[in-house]
Write an enzyme that holds these catalytic residues in place. Sequence first.
Site, PDB file in Angstrom:
ATOM      1  N   HIS A 132     -31.381 -13.719 -47.065  1.00 23.63           N
ATOM      2  CA  HIS A 132     -32.585 -12.815 -47.175  1.00 23.63           C
ATOM      3  C   HIS A 132     -32.336 -11.439 -46.776  1.00 23.63           C
ATOM      4  O   HIS A 132     -31.435 -11.321 -45.744  1.00 23.63           O
ATOM      5  CB  HIS A 132     -33.687 -13.444 -46.451  1.00 23.63           C
ATOM      6  CG  HIS A 132     -33.873 -14.771 -46.770  1.00 23.63           C
ATOM      7  ND1 HIS A 132     -35.063 -15.343 -47.419  1.00 23.63           N
ATOM      8  CD2 HIS A 132     -33.601 -16.099 -46.001  1.00 23.63           C
ATOM      9  CE1 HIS A 132     -35.330 -16.501 -47.561  1.00 23.63           C
ATOM     10  NE2 HIS A 132     -34.131 -17.098 -46.646  1.00 23.63           N
TER      11      HIS A 132
ATOM     12  N   ASP B 285     -34.912 -10.710 -52.932  1.00 27.62           N
ATOM     13  CA  ASP B 285     -33.900 -10.561 -51.746  1.00 27.62           C
ATOM     14  C   ASP B 285     -32.963 -11.390 -52.163  1.00 27.62           C
ATOM     15  O   ASP B 285     -33.088 -12.803 -52.538  1.00 27.62           O
ATOM     16  CB  ASP B 285     -34.676 -10.515 -50.375  1.00 27.62           C
ATOM     17  CG  ASP B 285     -35.281 -11.914 -50.171  1.00 27.62           C
ATOM     18  OD1 ASP B 285     -36.123 -12.509 -51.120  1.00 27.62           O
ATOM     19  OD2 ASP B 285     -34.902 -12.408 -49.052  1.00 27.62           O
TER      20      ASP B 285
ATOM     21  N   THR C 197     -34.728  -8.613 -44.884  1.00 26.44           N
ATOM     22  CA  THR C 197     -35.864  -9.048 -43.925  1.00 26.44           C
ATOM     23  C   THR C 197     -37.175  -7.798 -44.470  1.00 26.44           C
ATOM     24  O   THR C 197     -38.508  -8.340 -44.249  1.00 26.44           O
ATOM     25  CB  THR C 197     -36.036  -8.376 -42.586  1.00 26.44           C
ATOM     26  OG1 THR C 197     -35.470  -7.133 -42.467  1.00 26.44           O
ATOM     27  CG2 THR C 197     -35.070  -9.488 -41.801  1.00 26.44           C
TER      28      THR C 197
ATOM     29  N   HIS D  24     -32.335 -15.859 -51.937  1.00 26.57           N
ATOM     30  CA  HIS D  24     -33.563 -16.163 -51.971  1.00 26.57           C
ATOM     31  C   HIS D  24     -34.203 -16.103 -53.323  1.00 26.57           C
ATOM     32  O   HIS D  24     -34.467 -17.192 -53.917  1.00 26.57           O
ATOM     33  CB  HIS D  24     -34.568 -15.238 -51.023  1.00 26.57           C
ATOM     34  CG  HIS D  24     -35.857 -15.854 -50.830  1.00 26.57           C
ATOM     35  ND1 HIS D  24     -36.895 -15.302 -49.904  1.00 26.57           N
ATOM     36  CD2 HIS D  24     -36.467 -17.303 -51.129  1.00 26.57           C
ATOM     37  CE1 HIS D  24     -37.808 -16.109 -49.904  1.00 26.57           C
ATOM     38  NE2 HIS D  24     -37.668 -17.130 -50.838  1.00 26.57           N
TER      39      HIS D  24
ATOM     40  N   GLU E  73     -31.652 -14.501 -42.212  1.00 23.10           N
ATOM     41  CA  GLU E  73     -32.403 -13.153 -42.603  1.00 23.10           C
ATOM     42  C   GLU E  73     -31.526 -12.078 -42.220  1.00 23.10           C
ATOM     43  O   GLU E  73     -30.634 -11.923 -41.153  1.00 23.10           O
ATOM     44  CB  GLU E  73     -33.534 -13.002 -41.745  1.00 23.10           C
ATOM     45  CG  GLU E  73     -34.601 -13.704 -42.174  1.00 23.10           C
ATOM     46  CD  GLU E  73     -35.456 -13.540 -43.594  1.00 23.10           C
ATOM     47  OE1 GLU E  73     -35.172 -12.250 -43.933  1.00 23.10           O
ATOM     48  OE2 GLU E  73     -36.220 -14.070 -43.846  1.00 23.10           O
TER      49      GLU E  73
HETATM   50 ZN   LIG Z   1     -36.447 -14.017 -48.516  1.00 21.29          ZN
END
Ligand SMILES: [Zn+2]
Length: 257
Positions: free
Chosen positions: A55, A170, A57, A160, A122
């Site tokens: 991901h 993302d 952020t 993601h 993340e």
């Molecule tokens: Zn995400």
Amino acid sequence: MDHPYSLPRLLRSTILLALLALLAACAPLPPRNPLATWVPSPNHDIRRPVLIVLHFTNQHSVQESLDTLRTANSGGPVSSHYLVGADGRIYQLVSDQLRAWHAGPGRWGTITDINSASIGIELDNDGATPFAQPQITSLLRLLTNLTERLRIPRTQIVGHEDFAPTRKDDPGPLFPWQQLAAAGFGLWPQAPLADPPTGFDPWMALGLVGYPLDDRAAAVRAFHHHFRGIQGETLDAEDLRILYSLAQQIESGSDGD
Ligand SMILES: [Zn+2]
């Protein structure tokens, strides 16, 4: 035994019930199913994740993200197993053995509960700036560690947006998937790319890779971000060559190592 100064019995049992209810709300699943006779076997270990999800952020700083990932913020509580700063520092927020809340609804291949099946990482990045090299270097170290220690196949690394393309964007078109592939992570087309044979179905290939096809334009947008770093919602000849290569790798059982 009643103590002379103890609380009245009714009040005590009320408090006890309230405490039990509170415990039940936070408790994990019961270890034994009351439907069954417990005949324990020593031949088991913990369940392991089979997927790693990346991901960005989309926030302003590591500190802001550490706060978001550890509190019940307005959009509901979220978390991830790891957060990697732009400077390369790696933070862990949830044990590898536990289910972090980073994925939300989505589907990748036949996996429908991504949080139960995955490790979430993340990356401190706003989605508009190139990912910092120290961050990617640390990510590669973390991926090496996770795939070796948890025995997650090195191909099983997705973004993601790959499994939730209608909701998410993302880690986006700036994420260096090709650099990950050069280090042996993720599924990646193998050069030289060849034209697929007549009758090749690119949608079947896209589904075979794992993409949900409920919204085909959204799936192509995520596929373009991932495999070409471009925008676009329609498949072209280069996409077909890429999909043909990916499908061949999957069908031959090659894990890209
Ligand atoms: Zn995400």
